[in-house]
Write a protein that holds these residues in place. Structure first.
Motif, mmCIF file in Angstrom:
data_model
loop_
_atom_site.group_PDB
_atom_site.id
_atom_site.type_symbol
_atom_site.label_atom_id
_atom_site.label_comp_id
_atom_site.label_asym_id
_atom_site.label_seq_id
_atom_site.Cartn_x
_atom_site.Cartn_y
_atom_site.Cartn_z
ATOM 1 N N ALA A 100 0.731 -1.175 -0.312
ATOM 2 C CA ALA A 100 0.003 0.179 0.114
ATOM 3 C C ALA A 100 0.814 1.080 0.332
ATOM 4 O O ALA A 100 -0.138 2.429 -0.345
ATOM 5 C CB ALA A 100 -1.140 0.053 1.633
ATOM 6 N N ASN A 211 -6.646 -4.598 -2.260
ATOM 7 C CA ASN A 211 -5.732 -4.393 -1.133
ATOM 8 C C ASN A 211 -6.030 -5.118 -0.251
ATOM 9 O O ASN A 211 -7.231 -5.522 0.444
ATOM 10 C CB ASN A 211 -6.753 -2.818 -0.691
ATOM 11 N N GLY A 254 -6.981 1.615 4.651
ATOM 12 C CA GLY A 254 -7.448 1.496 2.586
ATOM 13 C C GLY A 254 -9.197 1.034 2.590
ATOM 14 O O GLY A 254 -10.420 0.803 3.848
#
Length: 281
Positions: A100, A211, A254
């Motif tokens: 990320a 994610n 996320g």
């Protein structure tokens, strides 16, 4: 399933191997140096994997040798993919671990996979370059990408924030120096990450990016308070100006919608459970 796992000796790798074996998979640990093309090709051929989980990487953002990020994270992955392409029987799934971190200092949370990546360090840049390079293999290999947000657990290096805190509490330290205390980040459990990877091996679509996140950020100060409650200890928190970023993004997390749509709902260990597990180990 017969899984070939790179980076099995690392923090995530050790936990993933245990999770995979417990789930009934056969794990083959990749031991060859990612820079050794001949050694890689020989070992991959011997392994004959049905699926591949590529976790090996230089992952500490503050690593002193910037070139190592690209040598391992980019060129090492290139060598591994070439070895997989050379197999007489291709694997049915290839999981490539990105990060990320590629989103950079995104000021809008929760962050979805549609967010434009803006890496701000060599680690993130090498991971994004790895993603772009690997997509040129999609006509040859059924690979997909994972971008995990912050996660932790026993065995993580104390150069990372949560293990640093846990280490200080285990040592009954009188004080600790930290940076911005009010920032909110995800601090997920490595067991959740491993289970997500295992499920994605069954359901992920080639070429897609996922994610791996909970969407539940917590403040650093609340983590400290939770450790105080669990241990019954007090500790002086000192803000070190050297650790404070003037442009720190206050909240980063996320969007787990795509992950949940692909693998279904997962049980998340609570942060309390994660910290107790770390304190005990």
């Amino acid at each position: 399933m017969r899984l070939l796992v790179s980076g099995a000796a690392g923090f995530t790798g050790r936990h993933f191997v245990r999770s995979a074996v417990a789930a009934g998979h056969t794990v083959v640990v990749l031991r060859a140096d990612l820079s050794d093309r001949d050694g890689l090709e020989h070992e991959v051929l011997e392994a004959a994997p049905e699926a591949v989980v590529h976790l090996a990487a230089v992952s500490f953002v503050g690593h002193a040798d910037a070139g190592a990020f690209y040598k391992i994270n980019l060129l090492g992955t290139l060598n591994l993919l070439d070895s997989l392409v050379a197999l007489p029987q291709k694997p049915t799934r290839v999981l490539l671990a990105s990060s990320a971190n590629v989103y950079g200092d995104c000021r809008i949370s929760p962050i979805s996979e549609d967010q434009n990546p803006v890496p701000i360090n060599h680690y993130a840049t090498s991971k994004l370059a790895m993603e772009f390079m690997s997509k040129t293999y999609l006509d040859k290999l059924p690979l997909f990408f994972v971008r995990p947000f912050n996660y932790t657990g026993p065995g993580q290096s104390p150069s990372f924030l949560i293990p640093k805190l846990v280490k200080h509490f285990v040592a009954h330290a009188a004080s600790i120096e930290l940076g911005n205390l009010g920032v909110e980040r995800e601090f997920n459990d490595v067991r959740f990450v491993c289970e997500s990877y295992l499920r994605l091996l069954e359901t992920a679509a080639p070429g897609e990016t996922y994610n791996v996140c909970s969407g539940n950020p917590v403040s650093l100060l609340s983590v400290v308070d939770l450790l105080k409650t669990i241990t019954g200890q007090q500790m002086e928190i000192r803000v070190n100006p050297a650790f404070v970023r003037s442009n720190e993004i206050p909240r980063l997390c996320g969007d787990p919608a795509k992950l949940q749509h692909c693998i279904g709902a997962l049980q998340h260990p609570s942060l309390t459970d994660t910290l107790k597990w770390m304190l005990a180990n």
